[in-house]
Design an enzyme around this catalytic site. Structure first.
Site, PDB file in Angstrom:
ATOM      1  N   ASP A   1     -51.645 -19.292 -19.586  1.00 25.65           N
ATOM      2  CA  ASP A   1     -50.386 -20.031 -19.433  1.00 25.65           C
ATOM      3  C   ASP A   1     -50.279 -21.039 -20.578  1.00 25.65           C
ATOM      4  OD1 ASP A   1     -48.357 -21.746 -18.342  1.00 25.65           O
ATOM      5  OD2 ASP A   1     -48.771 -20.939 -16.372  1.00 25.65           O
TER       6      ASP A   1
ATOM      7  N   ARG B   1     -52.918 -14.342  -2.809  1.00 27.10           N
ATOM      8  CA  ARG B   1     -53.797 -13.755  -3.836  1.00 27.10           C
ATOM      9  C   ARG B   1     -54.057 -12.282  -3.533  1.00 27.10           C
ATOM     10  NH1 ARG B   1     -56.094 -18.003  -6.888  1.00 27.10           N
ATOM     11  NH2 ARG B   1     -56.475 -19.923  -5.755  1.00 27.10           N
TER      12      ARG B   1
ATOM     13  N   LYS C   1     -48.342 -15.611 -20.582  1.00 24.86           N
ATOM     14  CA  LYS C   1     -47.043 -16.298 -20.668  1.00 24.86           C
ATOM     15  C   LYS C   1     -46.982 -17.039 -21.995  1.00 24.86           C
ATOM     16  CE  LYS C   1     -45.975 -17.242 -15.802  1.00 24.86           C
ATOM     17  NZ  LYS C   1     -45.837 -18.300 -14.779  1.00 24.86           N
TER      18      LYS C   1
ATOM     19  N   PHE D   1     -42.396 -18.312 -11.552  1.00 23.94           N
ATOM     20  CA  PHE D   1     -43.580 -18.470 -10.711  1.00 23.94           C
ATOM     21  C   PHE D   1     -43.869 -17.159  -9.981  1.00 23.94           C
ATOM     22  CE2 PHE D   1     -46.297 -19.830  -7.293  1.00 23.94           C
ATOM     23  CZ  PHE D   1     -47.144 -20.701  -7.962  1.00 23.94           C
TER      24      PHE D   1
HETATM   25  C1  PRP Z   1     -54.962 -20.514 -13.492  1.00 19.04           C
HETATM   26  C2  PRP Z   1     -55.590 -19.351 -14.246  1.00 19.04           C
HETATM   27  C3  PRP Z   1     -56.182 -19.973 -15.458  1.00 19.04           C
HETATM   28  C4  PRP Z   1     -55.329 -21.194 -15.675  1.00 19.04           C
HETATM   29  C5  PRP Z   1     -54.399 -20.925 -16.791  1.00 19.04           C
HETATM   30  O1  PRP Z   1     -55.903 -21.067 -12.654  1.00 19.04           O
HETATM   31  O2  PRP Z   1     -56.566 -18.681 -13.488  1.00 19.04           O
HETATM   32  O3  PRP Z   1     -57.532 -20.329 -15.277  1.00 19.04           O
HETATM   33  O4  PRP Z   1     -54.564 -21.430 -14.496  1.00 19.04           O
HETATM   34  O5  PRP Z   1     -53.612 -22.051 -17.016  1.00 19.04           O
HETATM   35  P1  PRP Z   1     -53.515 -22.733 -18.448  1.00 19.04           P
HETATM   36  O6  PRP Z   1     -53.417 -21.622 -19.467  1.00 19.04           O
HETATM   37  O7  PRP Z   1     -52.208 -23.503 -18.336  1.00 19.04           O
HETATM   38  O8  PRP Z   1     -54.681 -23.617 -18.656  1.00 19.04           O
HETATM   39  P2  PRP Z   1     -55.551 -22.169 -11.548  1.00 19.04           P
HETATM   40  O9  PRP Z   1     -55.773 -23.523 -12.118  1.00 19.04           O
HETATM   41  O10 PRP Z   1     -54.182 -21.883 -10.970  1.00 19.04           O
HETATM   42  O11 PRP Z   1     -56.686 -21.928 -10.459  1.00 19.04           O
HETATM   43  P3  PRP Z   1     -56.996 -20.607  -9.582  1.00 19.04           P
HETATM   44  O12 PRP Z   1     -57.470 -19.564 -10.560  1.00 19.04           O
HETATM   45  O13 PRP Z   1     -58.042 -21.035  -8.622  1.00 19.04           O
HETATM   46  O14 PRP Z   1     -55.702 -20.175  -8.902  1.00 19.04           O
END
Ligand code: PRP
Length: 182
Positions: free
Chosen positions: A105, A167, A133, A154
């Site tokens: 992201d 999930r 993304k 989202f």
């Molecule tokens: C999500 C995903 C990545 C991170 C990416 O994890 O698994 O690790 O966000 O976001 P970024 O590129 O903006 O840093 P999340 O923090 O949602 O935790 P989860 O995997 O436990 O759902």
């Protein structure tokens, strides 16, 4: 009886479409790392579904390991390093590491994680992400292997959550707006 699909507005990518991409990514990695010892690392929790599907399509011998890190919100982006909640069990020195992610992201989590892992002197580090993304990128990080490009919307399913739920949806889905308003 409750059914998660009642909360789904539409499916963005079906499980079949996702599986085709998983096979393509695994084939690319198996080809590129054919003569190397590779360690796949996933950051919990979101990546557990992709990791399980991905490694079963990889045809070269490999190891897997998992980490948990705290992710920072927008207000704390400059606050320093990623905090490790659960570290690797494996010593990655001289190993070829591939970080297996569900979604890339902003890239902030991954860029910090890569800096941290680099200090442990692996032979190489690559990123394999199922979903990307690129429009939301803030940190300088690019996926070596990238599956499906997502709109800035989202999404849940295939490991991705809303408030820790959904999930286990096998497809990548958009939820109905009323779900967030509950
Ligand atoms: C999500 C995903 C990545 C991170 C990416 O994890 O698994 O690790 O966000 O976001 P970024 O590129 O903006 O840093 P999340 O923090 O949602 O935790 P989860 O995997 O436990 O759902």
């Amino acid at each position: 009886m409750k059914n998660m699909m009642d909360d789904v507005k539409n499916i963005l990518f079906t499980r079949e479409e996702i599986h085709e991409v998983v096979k393509r990514l695994a084939a690319e990695v198996s080809r590129d790392y054919a003569d190397k010892e590779v360690l796949f690392i996933s950051v919990l929790k979101g990546a557990f579904v992709f990791m399980a599907d991905f490694v079963r399509e990889v045809t070269i011998p490999c190891e897997v390991d998992f980490m948990a890190v705290s992710s920072y919100g927008a207000g704390t982006e400059s606050s320093g390093r990623v905090k490790i909640l659960k570290d690797l069990d494996t010593n990655i020195e001289n190993k070829h590491v591939i970080i297996v992610e569900d979604v890339l992201d902003s890239g902030i989590t991954l860029s910090r994680l890569i800096d941290m892992l680099n200090s442990r002197r692996p032979a190489s580090i690559a990123i394999c992400t199922m979903f990307d993304k690129p429009a939301r990128r803030k940190a300088q990080v690019k996926a070596t292997y990238s599956g499906l490009i997502l709109p800035d919307e989202f999404v849940v399913g295939y490991g991705l959550d809303y408030a820790e739920k959904y999930r286990n949806l096998p497809d990548l889905c958009v939820l109905k707006p009323e779900v967030y308003e509950k």
